[in-house]
Each structure stands twice: as C-alpha cells, then as structure tokens.
Design an enzyme around this catalytic site. Structure first.
Site, PDB file in Angstrom:
ATOM      1  N   GLU A   1      13.598  -2.436  12.211  1.00 50.81           N
ATOM      2  CA  GLU A   1      13.083  -1.808  13.426  1.00 50.81           C
ATOM      3  C   GLU A   1      12.995  -2.766  14.609  1.00 50.81           C
ATOM      4  O   GLU A   1      12.758  -2.335  15.742  1.00 50.81           O
ATOM      5  CB  GLU A   1      11.707  -1.194  13.146  1.00 50.81           C
ATOM      6  CG  GLU A   1      11.790   0.032  12.237  1.00 50.81           C
ATOM      7  CD  GLU A   1      10.444   0.637  11.908  1.00 50.81           C
ATOM      8  OE1 GLU A   1       9.424  -0.069  12.060  1.00 50.81           O
ATOM      9  OE2 GLU A   1      10.413   1.802  11.489  1.00 50.81           O
TER      10      GLU A   1
ATOM     11  N   GLU B   1      13.161  -8.459  -9.777  1.00 49.01           N
ATOM     12  CA  GLU B   1      11.912  -9.002  -9.249  1.00 49.01           C
ATOM     13  C   GLU B   1      11.378 -10.156 -10.083  1.00 49.01           C
ATOM     14  O   GLU B   1      10.517 -10.908  -9.638  1.00 49.01           O
ATOM     15  CB  GLU B   1      10.848  -7.908  -9.143  1.00 49.01           C
ATOM     16  CG  GLU B   1      10.256  -7.453 -10.465  1.00 49.01           C
ATOM     17  CD  GLU B   1       9.037  -6.542 -10.240  1.00 49.01           C
ATOM     18  OE1 GLU B   1       7.985  -6.870 -10.816  1.00 49.01           O
ATOM     19  OE2 GLU B   1       9.146  -5.545  -9.521  1.00 49.01           O
TER      20      GLU B   1
END
Length: 323
Positions: free
Chosen positions: A104, A135
């Site tokens: 963004e 992960e």
C-alpha cells in the site's frame, strides 16, 4: 512389530511435539478461556457483541507501547532518509499483514516498490496457500534477505504474534548480524523475537476469542502498529504536507480526483489554477502545490523539491519570493 528405528522416530517426534506444546502453553496468545467454552451456543448478536468488546481493548494495548514504537520509527526514518529500505518479514497472518502494508505504500506515498518490501515465509504463493514448514526455517529467512541484497542501511521488521516463529526470528538475527536496524513486533512479553531485535515491540493483547486464532486481536494489533511504522516514517520523510497525501500517485480516476482535491485543500486555488499547475508538473501533486504557493514554474518546483529531499515545507521556505 515396531522396529527400534521406528520406535526411536516416534519417540523423537513425540518429544518434539511435547516440547512445542509446552512452549505454546506458556504464551498469552495461546491461552484457553474457559468462560468462552460455550460461545458456539450463543446467539450471533451476542457473539458479535463479545468479539467487538475484545477488539476494543487492542488500541489500549498498543498505547502502552507507544514510546518504544516512536523510537523504532525515528530510527527507521533515519535509515530510510539515507537510502535504506523498510523490509517486513513474517509467516502466515503476520507475513500477510507485512506484505499488505508494503504493497500500500506505492499508491499512497508514491514510493518505489523496492523501498518498502514484504517477505512472507514460502514466497508469494503463501499469501493464499499455507506453505508447509516454511515458517520453521531461519535459513529461509536469511536466504530471502540475501536475495534482496540486504545492507546496513536497511530496516528489517520481524512480525510474529507468538514471538517464537523461526522465520521472523531468523530474519531479525540475520539482519542484525549484517548491521541493519531490527524491529521485533510480537504479542507476547519477553519473546524470543523481542530478544533478537534492537527494538522489541511487544503488544500484549491477551488470549484470543478463539484459542490460538492470532489473526484476531493479535492481527489487529500488528496491523495498527504497521500502520504507524509506515505512515509516520513517510511523514518524517516528507511524503505529506500537514495531513495531506501530497505524494499520492494518481493511477486511476478516483486518485486523479483526489489529487485535485488535495491541491485545492493545500492552496485554496481555483479549478483552473489547479489544472494548470498539474499540467505544468506532469500531474505531480507536491510540485503543483509548490508552483501555486511558491509562485514558481514547474522546473523550478522540481529543483527546489530535489534540493529539500522532497520536503514541501522546506522547498516552500527556499522558494524565491516576489515583492
């Protein structure tokens, strides 16, 4: 009959999971709340009321960490002012939130996509599909950072609700070893991620409505802090004028309309003046404002902004004044 090898493997696996379960049992974010054990029996409106009440506690938890957050932002902005990048690294929900915040920045602040980067364990496909084991790898995080050509001017933000995710910890450890600035954003106190980072940001939001579902309060807290990190860093870098997004990139009709409104709010100029200013500056909002308020032409506005490292107030102060 089970062989000794199979039995040994089963025992090792059981021991590993037992250790992990014991670790999870110590985490606030994983705590079970017996008072909510019958929540599935409640009316939808009541569940929504409870959930809303839970969410309302999150900003207070963030507020408790504002001094640490502010110090981390100032350090981040100083690095970025010298040409460094802001890099988020996380797995699962935490990784997705980092990628979201990074993605963004270009449309909001007209940053280069390479200036703010989101890394998620397992790569882009992990945005929509879980990548098994990603992960759990510190080495994968180090490799991902090396792939970006990490430098000492960069800032790396490890994000993990639990504060124990190896990918996030590995990213911070590797970055710190390279001399980069490191932030560790988690939702448990005294976390391994916080210990690894130069700036631990531990926003403790308490147990979740659904046990272990850290996309809820923990995710909300992480989103709020990431909003602060990127937004205030960009304010410090001169990407705004007051509370106006003067570096907005007008890439569609809505943003083109917003650009004209921002110029209007900043200058009070007529529509004709605004159109002329935007035409003279190739649609650059900040430059257009400078041509109007500083009474300079497009090329002069560009020169003044370049000399002031993009800070509009400084460029206005340096603009030649006519009597």
């Amino acid at each position: 009959m089970t062989s000794h090898t199979e039995a040994d493997t089963d025992a090792t696996t059981s021991g590993e999971y037992g250790e992990l379960r014991a670790q999870l049992a110590t985490l606030t974010t994983e705590a079970f709340r017996p008072e909510l054990a019958e929540i599935d029996q409640l009316a939808t409106a009541e569940i929504a009321r409870i959930m809303n009440g839970e969410d309302r506690t999150v900003p207070d938890s963030v507020a408790e960490r504002l001094p640490e957050i502010a110090a981390a932002i100032d350090a981040t902005a100083a690095r970025m002012a010298r040409g460094g990048r802001l890099i988020y690294a996380g797995a699962g929900t935490a990784g997705r939130l980092g990628v979201l915040d990074a993605s963004e920045c270009p449309p909001t602040f007209n940053t280069d996509p390479a200036d703010v980067i989101g890394l998620i364990a397992g790569g882009p496909s992990a945005m929509v599909t879980a990548v098994e084991g990603a992960e759990d790898s510190k080495e994968l995080a180090a490799a991902d950072l090396d792939g970006l050509g990490l430098t000492a001017e960069d800032t790396v933000v490890g994000i993990s609700a639990s504060g124990r995710t190896p990918y996030a910890i590995g990213a911070v450890e590797h970055a710190r070893a390279k001399g980069a600035l490191t932030l560790g954003l988690s939702c448990n106190a005294d976390s391994a991620l916080g210990a690894a980072a130069e700036h631990p940001l531990e926003v403790v939001v308490g147990p979740e409505l659904l046990t272990g579902s850290t996309r809820l309060k923990a995710g909300t807290a992480q989103k709020l802090v990431l909003n602060m990190i990127s937004t205030i860093t960009m304010i410090r870098l001169g990407k705004t004028y007051g509370n106006l997004m003067v570096d907005v990139r007008a890439s569609n009709e809505k943003l083109r309309a917003r650009s004209r409104r921002i110029v209007s709010l900043a200058t009070g100029a007529s529509d004709a003046e605004i159109e002329a200013a935007l035409t003279a500056t190739d649609g650059e909002v900040k430059n257009a404002i400078l041509t109007i308020l500083g009474q300079v032409d497009g090329p002069t506005a560009a020169t003044l902004l370049s000399a002031s490292d993009g800070h509009l107030r400084a460029a206005l102060a340096a603009a030649p004044r006519t009597t």
